[in-house]
Structures are given as structure tokens and as C-alpha cells.
Scaffold this motif. Structure first.
Motif, mmCIF file in Angstrom:
data_model
loop_
_atom_site.group_PDB
_atom_site.id
_atom_site.type_symbol
_atom_site.label_atom_id
_atom_site.label_comp_id
_atom_site.label_asym_id
_atom_site.label_seq_id
_atom_site.Cartn_x
_atom_site.Cartn_y
_atom_site.Cartn_z
ATOM 1 N N ILE A 207 0.814 -1.216 0.000
ATOM 2 C CA ILE A 207 0.000 0.000 0.000
ATOM 3 C C ILE A 207 0.849 1.268 0.000
ATOM 4 O O ILE A 207 0.316 2.382 -0.139
ATOM 5 C CB ILE A 207 -0.969 0.039 1.200
ATOM 6 C CG1 ILE A 207 -0.211 0.178 2.520
ATOM 7 C CG2 ILE A 207 -1.887 -1.172 1.196
ATOM 8 C CD1 ILE A 207 -1.132 0.372 3.727
ATOM 9 N N SER A 208 2.158 1.133 0.135
ATOM 10 C CA SER A 208 3.047 2.300 0.184
ATOM 11 C C SER A 208 2.949 3.149 -1.085
ATOM 12 O O SER A 208 2.808 2.621 -2.192
ATOM 13 C CB SER A 208 4.497 1.836 0.362
ATOM 14 O OG SER A 208 5.409 2.911 0.191
ATOM 15 N N LEU A 264 2.652 3.587 8.178
ATOM 16 C CA LEU A 264 2.270 4.096 9.490
ATOM 17 C C LEU A 264 2.499 3.103 10.622
ATOM 18 O O LEU A 264 2.881 3.498 11.730
ATOM 19 C CB LEU A 264 0.798 4.530 9.452
ATOM 20 C CG LEU A 264 0.187 5.117 10.713
ATOM 21 C CD1 LEU A 264 0.985 6.317 11.206
ATOM 22 C CD2 LEU A 264 -1.277 5.510 10.458
ATOM 23 N N VAL A 265 2.247 1.816 10.385
ATOM 24 C CA VAL A 265 2.441 0.827 11.450
ATOM 25 C C VAL A 265 3.856 0.912 11.997
ATOM 26 O O VAL A 265 4.077 0.965 13.214
ATOM 27 C CB VAL A 265 2.138 -0.597 10.939
ATOM 28 C CG1 VAL A 265 2.613 -1.637 11.954
ATOM 29 C CG2 VAL A 265 0.656 -0.776 10.678
ATOM 30 N N HIS A 266 4.828 0.936 11.111
ATOM 31 C CA HIS A 266 6.215 0.956 11.562
ATOM 32 C C HIS A 266 6.594 2.293 12.198
ATOM 33 O O HIS A 266 7.372 2.324 13.160
ATOM 34 C CB HIS A 266 7.145 0.635 10.392
ATOM 35 C CG HIS A 266 7.227 -0.824 10.098
ATOM 36 N ND1 HIS A 266 6.191 -1.518 9.515
ATOM 37 C CD2 HIS A 266 8.204 -1.737 10.326
ATOM 38 C CE1 HIS A 266 6.533 -2.792 9.387
ATOM 39 N NE2 HIS A 266 7.752 -2.951 9.868
ATOM 40 N N THR A 295 -6.583 3.247 7.630
ATOM 41 C CA THR A 295 -6.057 3.435 6.278
ATOM 42 C C THR A 295 -7.021 2.972 5.190
ATOM 43 O O THR A 295 -6.901 3.371 4.031
ATOM 44 C CB THR A 295 -4.721 2.667 6.128
ATOM 45 O OG1 THR A 295 -3.851 3.021 7.203
ATOM 46 C CG2 THR A 295 -4.029 2.990 4.813
ATOM 47 N N LYS A 296 -7.969 2.145 5.544
ATOM 48 C CA LYS A 296 -8.757 1.379 4.558
ATOM 49 C C LYS A 296 -9.344 2.228 3.437
ATOM 50 O O LYS A 296 -9.198 1.900 2.258
ATOM 51 C CB LYS A 296 -9.866 0.604 5.271
ATOM 52 C CG LYS A 296 -10.767 -0.196 4.329
ATOM 53 C CD LYS A 296 -11.706 -1.092 5.096
ATOM 54 C CE LYS A 296 -12.724 -0.302 5.873
ATOM 55 N NZ LYS A 296 -13.678 0.433 4.990
ATOM 56 N N THR A 372 2.250 6.388 3.747
ATOM 57 C CA THR A 372 0.907 5.839 3.877
ATOM 58 C C THR A 372 -0.053 6.533 2.901
ATOM 59 O O THR A 372 0.082 7.733 2.671
ATOM 60 C CB THR A 372 0.408 6.037 5.327
ATOM 61 O OG1 THR A 372 1.390 5.502 6.228
ATOM 62 C CG2 THR A 372 -0.912 5.329 5.557
ATOM 63 N N PRO A 373 -1.016 5.812 2.336
ATOM 64 C CA PRO A 373 -1.960 6.442 1.397
ATOM 65 C C PRO A 373 -2.671 7.656 1.985
ATOM 66 O O PRO A 373 -2.986 8.593 1.279
ATOM 67 C CB PRO A 373 -2.938 5.308 1.082
ATOM 68 C CG PRO A 373 -2.132 4.071 1.246
ATOM 69 C CD PRO A 373 -1.199 4.353 2.384
ATOM 70 N N ILE A 374 -2.956 7.637 3.281
ATOM 71 C CA ILE A 374 -3.496 8.810 3.970
ATOM 72 C C ILE A 374 -2.533 9.136 5.111
ATOM 73 O O ILE A 374 -2.305 8.308 6.000
ATOM 74 C CB ILE A 374 -4.924 8.577 4.498
ATOM 75 C CG1 ILE A 374 -5.420 9.799 5.251
ATOM 76 C CG2 ILE A 374 -5.024 7.316 5.326
ATOM 77 C CD1 ILE A 374 -6.895 9.745 5.632
ATOM 78 N N VAL A 375 -1.932 10.309 5.074
ATOM 79 C CA VAL A 375 -0.928 10.686 6.074
ATOM 80 C C VAL A 375 -1.636 11.331 7.260
ATOM 81 O O VAL A 375 -2.319 12.345 7.106
ATOM 82 C CB VAL A 375 0.109 11.661 5.485
ATOM 83 C CG1 VAL A 375 1.145 12.027 6.533
ATOM 84 C CG2 VAL A 375 0.785 11.044 4.263
#
Length: 400
Positions: A207-208, A264-266, A295-296, A372-375
Motif C-alpha cells: 500500500i506504500s 504508518l504501522v512501523h 487506512t482502509k 501511507t496512502p493517507i498521512v
């Protein structure tokens, strides 16, 4: 100026994988040097893996010195101490044997040994490694971090308790030896945490914003291997076919995220590890379901692909429906693997609240959330941390 239309893909010079690959360590090391520093930990020593490695090396007339004080998450002190041994023992090749902490420590030593300075100097490209690192042979004993195939090392600065994410081509091991037989000794809790860690690598690479066709191919393959085999390994640690599939999946996920970056997880995971000494794989697993829910809506088509991996019958569903299956399935998997929440790990809520702002700042400063797709804004990260603290995977509808 014309925008870049090509991609770069970095990988170790040699990857040797499959059952019995460990036995080739002597032959490979002989091509790289005459005396090895083995960076490992006391668990690997107690299991007999360190002794076995030294015997394999001795058959090729290779001497070895040991640094076995890596414990949990790698800190700058490990780098300094192991580098001192490397120099004092006149070593000229490094072998890491263990989980990501051992591998990351060895990566740092390999670079600092030839380029000098403090490992923190390399953070954010502050110091660029201009000289070739010491040859580093990485041998993972868990199917999780993928560190054997990445140009990233994560080392905690013990002065300010910040996990330093350092990424440069010089940190990429020269050789990766991936033998699933070495993962059989992993207890259920480690199998679960490292397995979800590998899954988070594959998902975040996919997803990056920096993903590309090469990383997509590996990420999809890794997600399939991990989804289909992680529970098998957890329920039966002696299932060699499942262990082999997980080792390959973790390797592919490592190659994918090393070239596409994590998200974002990391970014949120590192501060938890630095401040509360939570192993990296565990903290990633604690965060993954909640962050995917956040993020979905910005990654529906990509998460739909994951949903169709979890549920083959979802092939006829809309992307929206399949993406919801992905989030629900990850949540269910973490529940079945007994992944704890932050409270269940034993983190004190008062102490957690005290550092909430710092964790959010450190997460953003790592750079990973920007992929991330949404920051998220800082306030959104704080909200996510609070949701992750005591959510119940089995019953709680996380964002309702």
C-alpha cells in the motif's frame, strides 16, 4: 525537470534459502574473509546454533570471535561493544545469527567499522557511508523481520530513547542465508509476533506510495504465503512445509518493503519499542488491525487484493466489500494468534499518557507515515495509540 519514471531495486548479492542452507555458511564465509565476528544472543547460544555455526566455520579453517549480548531490541551500546570485539580480534567478516535485533546490530557494525563515527550519525542521511562495509552474512532464525534482505537498520539511541531508522544501501547484507530449519525452535509467541510482523511488511510495501511492480509482485506472493501458513506454524511448530513457506514469505516481504518502504504501522511501532521495550514484531502486531482500519478508505483496491487472499470467495465482491474482509481477517488472525494489546503487554496507562505526544512526534519524524496512502496528523496518531492501548480484538468494533 522531468519526473523520474524508473525504479531501483536493491537486494543482497547472494540469497541462499531452503532447508539445509545453514550448512553452506562456511563455504560462503571463506569467500569473504578469514576471521568472523559472530553477532548473536544467549538464546541462540543455548540452543546450540552458535556452536554449530562455529563448527561449520572451522571445517573451512575460519576462526571466529563472539558477541552474544544482544537482548531484545538493538541499542547503540551493542554496536559499540561488538565493534570493539571486531577490532580487537582482527576480524574481517561479520555473521549475524538470530532475529532482527542481531542482524540490525551486525549491519551497524559492518558500516561503522569502515566508515567511522557513531551509528546515530547515519540517521536521516546525515553521514553517508562512502566506503564499502565489512562483508556481512545474515542468517535469520525467525520468519519475520526480513532484515537479512533490507538496507535498513533500526538502533535505539539510549540517550534520548529514540529508535533510529537508518536506511542506506551500505547497510544491506552481502549474503542472506535463510534456512527454515533454524525457525523450528521459535516458541509460539515468537512465531506469532514475527509472523504478523512479516505480514505487516508485505501489506505496507503493497500500500506504500513508493510501491512499484517489482515490490508488488513480492508483496503479493509474501501475503499469500503468510496468510496460508502462519496459523499452521503457530498450531504446529514442527510443520516444516509451513515453516519453509513462512521463511520464504518473510524474505519476500523484506525485499518488498526495503525497496518500497514501510508506512504508518512501523512509524508508530518504533516509539513503543524504544520507550517500553516491546519487541518490534510484537508492537507491529499490536498496531496492525487498528492502523489498517484507519487506512482502509484510502487504499481500498489494494486492501481488496488482501481480502481476496484471505477469502477466496471474495473474488466476486466489490473492492469495498473485499477491503473490509481484509481488515476483519487481520483482526481475527491476531486474535487467534493471541496477540496482546498494549495494556495486556503490561504497559502502564499513566506512563503511556505521559509520552503520548512524544511518541506521535517520533512516529512522524521517522518518515514512515508519509508513505501511507493517507498521512495522519499528530492528533490522529495520538488517537490511534489510545485505541490500540486496550482494544479487544474479539469483540470491539474498533472505530464505532
Amino acid at each position: 525537470m522531468q519526473s523520474k519514471t524508473y525504479h531501483t531495486f536493491l537486494t543482497p548479492t547472494t540469497i541462499q534459502y531452503g532447508r539445509g542452507a545453514f550448512q553452506a555458511a562456511g563455504e560462503i564465509t571463506k569467500q569473504k574473509g578469514k576471521k568472523a565476528l559472530i553477532v548473536s544472543d544467549k538464546i541462540m547460544d543455548d540452543l546450540g546454533y552458535v556452536s554449530e555455526l562455529r563448527t561449520i566455520l572451522q571445517k573451512e579453517n575460519i576462526e571466529s570471535a563472539l558477541y552474544l549480548d544482544v537482548a531484545s531490541e538493538p541499542v547503540d551500546r551493542y554496536v559499540t561493544e561488538s565493534l570493539d570485539i571486531f577490532i580487537a580480534e582482527n576480524c574481517n567478516v561479520i555473521i549475524s545469527l538470530g532475529g532482527g535485533s542481531c542482524i540490525d546490530t551486525a549491519k551497524a557494525v559492518a558500516v561503522v567499522a569502515t566508515n567511522g563515527g557513531y551509528i546515530g550519525d547515519y540517521k536521516g542521511g546525515g553521514k553517508i557511508a562512502g566506503r564499502d562495509p565489512i562483508p556481512h552474512i545474515a542468517i535469520p532464525t525467525t520468519a519475520g523481520t526480513g532484515s537479512e534482505a533490507t538496507d535498513v537498520t533500526v538502533i535505539t539511541n539510549t540517550t534520548n530513547q529514540v529508535k533510529m531508522m537508518i536506511k542506506q544501501p551500505a547497510f544491506l547484507p552481502e549474503v542472506a542465508i535463510v534456512d527454515p530449519l533454524l525457525t523450528i525452535s521459535s516458541p509460539k509467541s515468537v512465531t506469532a509476533a514475527t509472523g504478523v510482523d512479516a505480514l505487516s511488511h508485505a501489506i505496507e510495501a503493497y500500500i506504500s506510495k513508493r510501491s512499484h511492480p517489482m515490490t508488488d509482485t513480492l508483496a503479493i506472493s509474501a501475503m499469500k504465503l503468510i496468510v496460508e501458513n502462519l496459523k499452521k506454524c503457530y498450531e504446529n511448530g514442527d510443520d516444516l512445509d509451513a515453516r519453509e513457506a513462512m521463511s520464504l514469505g518473510a524474505l519476500q516481504a523484506g525485499l518488498a518493503f526495503s525497496n518500497a518502504s514501510v508506512c504508518l504501522v512501523h512509524g508508530m511501532s518504533r516509539p513503543i519499542g524504544a520507550l517500553f521495550n516491546v519487541p518490534h514484531g510484537v508492537s507491529n502486531a499490536m498496531l496492525l488491525p487498528t492502523v489498517l482500519e484507519f487506512t482502509k478508505d484510502a487504499a481500498i483496491s489494494r486492501l481488496a487484493d488482501l481480502g481476496r487472499i484471505f477469502d477466496k470467495s471474495a473474488k466476486d465482491l466489490s473492492d469495498q466489500e473485499a477491503s473490509e474482509i481484509a481488515v476483519t481477517s487481520v483482526k481475527q488472525l491476531c486474535s487467534e494468534l493471541n496477540i496482546p494489546n498494549l495494556k495486556g503487554w503490561g504497559i502502564d496507562k499513566t506512563e503511556f499518557d505521559k509520552v503520548l505526544s512524544k511518541m506521535a512526534d517520533d512516529a512522524l519524524a521517522s518518515g514512515s507515515p508519509q508513505n501511507t496512502p493517507i498521512v495522519p496528523a499528530k492528533e490522529e496518531i495520538e488517537k490511534l495509540y489510545l485505541k490500540c492501548f486496550d482494544y479487544q480484538l474479539e469483540t470491539e468494533d474498533m472505530f464505532n
